[in-house]
Design a protein around this motif. Structure first.
Motif, PDB file in Angstrom:
ATOM      1  N   GLY A  87      85.862  31.419  37.212  1.00  0.00           N
ATOM      2  CA  GLY A  87      84.485  31.509  36.751  1.00  0.00           C
ATOM      3  C   GLY A  87      84.305  31.050  35.317  1.00  0.00           C
ATOM      4  N   PRO A  88      83.050  30.973  34.867  1.00  0.00           N
ATOM      5  CA  PRO A  88      82.768  30.511  33.504  1.00  0.00           C
ATOM      6  C   PRO A  88      83.159  31.563  32.466  1.00  0.00           C
ATOM      7  N   HIS A  89      84.056  31.198  31.565  1.00  0.00           N
ATOM      8  CA  HIS A  89      84.447  32.087  30.473  1.00  0.00           C
ATOM      9  C   HIS A  89      85.083  31.244  29.384  1.00  0.00           C
ATOM     10  N   VAL A  90      85.099  31.761  28.169  1.00  0.00           N
ATOM     11  CA  VAL A  90      85.780  31.074  27.080  1.00  0.00           C
ATOM     12  C   VAL A  90      87.250  30.954  27.449  1.00  0.00           C
ATOM     13  N   SER A  91      87.769  29.729  27.481  1.00  0.00           N
ATOM     14  CA  SER A  91      89.137  29.557  27.956  1.00  0.00           C
ATOM     15  C   SER A  91      89.723  28.258  27.424  1.00  0.00           C
TER      16      SER A  91
END
Length: 307
Positions: free
Chosen positions: A254-258
């Motif tokens: 999913g969308p996350h700071v990475s």
């Protein structure tokens, strides 16, 4: 000055107790870090009794490090045998929440940094997707060679995954009642029949759905924002954590700071690290362990995505 070490026990039920090794600076106690190993492994992948390894490195920087042995592994009791009935569902739903709660209690309810090796990363992300109320209690994620499905195609995948893991070891596990990986010298620790079967399903690119109750982790990932996560991949890791599969796992979480960060000569490192040496190589402390310090301190922009 040597780090302080303490052996802790975390009861899960009337039968099972988890082992938790606490390693911290002799004079400073900083933010807590919880480390989770992968399959056919235990917490010793993160530390040695002589003071080496990632856990001791972080403790010397002032972090309060907790290294877990998952159910039946390492010094957790009882050891896995044919009577063990638990699998990865129990690790996700029972073991990890209990370990996290213990670390929080012992560290004054501070946010905890979660770290993993290999399949441990799948367990950590799955736990947060199933229990999103824990996300605000997790400061960051760092995954070493974490992948869920193995979709890369090469001779190593054909031999290690398709032949050995999916066919030979599945046959042994069904016959013996559990996977005797230690006796077969295929890993540092054994696995239950249920765990082997569940991992086999997910690694074959099946939907990210729990086989016990149908919980859809993939669907949860589409509307859940995980904590900032660093996904480290090794250049010389052809199938157990191939960089393509590591990146795919990041994307499906999913969308996350990475960041997906590759450890190899072509990205400026001294070595083409492999699935184990990215944690255990003597040069790791002078090379990519330094990136972890930036990530743990929230300096995410100082860690480049290079894959």
């Amino acid at each position: 000055m040597s780090n302080r070490q303490e052996d802790l026990r975390v009861p899960i039920n009337d039968r099972d107790t988890l082992f938790l090794k606490r390693i911290r600076h002799a004079e400073r106690q900083g933010p807590p870090v919880l480390m989770i190993h992968g399959m056919m492994s235990n917490g010793r992948v993160f530390y040695s009794h002589g003071g080496k390894g990632l856990a001791h490195f972080l403790a010397r920087q002032g972090y309060d490090v907790f290294v877990a042995d998952l159910r039946g592994k390492g010094k957790s009791t009882p050891r896995i045998d044919a009577d063990a009935r638990h699998g990865q569902t129990e690790m996700i739903c029972e073991d990890l929440p209990a370990l996290h709660a213990t670390v929080r209690r012992l560290s004054g309810d501070q946010p905890v940094h979660w770290m993993s090796h290999s399949w441990g990363g799948v367990l950590l992300n799955s736990t947060l997707l199933r229990y999103p109320e824990l996300i605000d209690q997790v400061a960051s994620l760092v995954h070493f060679a974490a992948k869920r499905s193995v979709q890369v195609r090469n001779i190593h995948k054909l031999i290690e995954i398709d032949l050995m893991w999916n066919w030979v070891l599945r046959g042994v596990t069904r016959r013996v009642g559990y996977l005797p990986a230690r006796r077969l010298k295929f890993g540092a620790d054994n696995e239950t029949n249920k765990t082997h079967w569940q991992i086999k399903r997910w690694a074959k690119a099946s939907p990210w759905i729990d086989s016990d109750d149908g919980f859809d982790y993939g669907a949860a990932a589409r509307h859940t924002r995980l904590p900032p996560a660093l996904y480290l991949a090794a250049q010389n890791d052809p199938c157990r954590g191939h960089p393509h599969d590591v990146k795919r796992f990041r994307d499906e979480s999913g969308p996350h700071v990475s960041r997906v960060h590759l450890l190899g000569r072509r990205t400026g490192y001294r070595h083409d690290y492999d699935h184990i040496s990215l944690l255990t190589h003597p040069d790791a402390a002078q090379e990519h362990f330094q990136l972890l310090l930036h990530w743990l301190r929230g300096h995410h922009d100082r860690v480049p995505e290079n894959y």
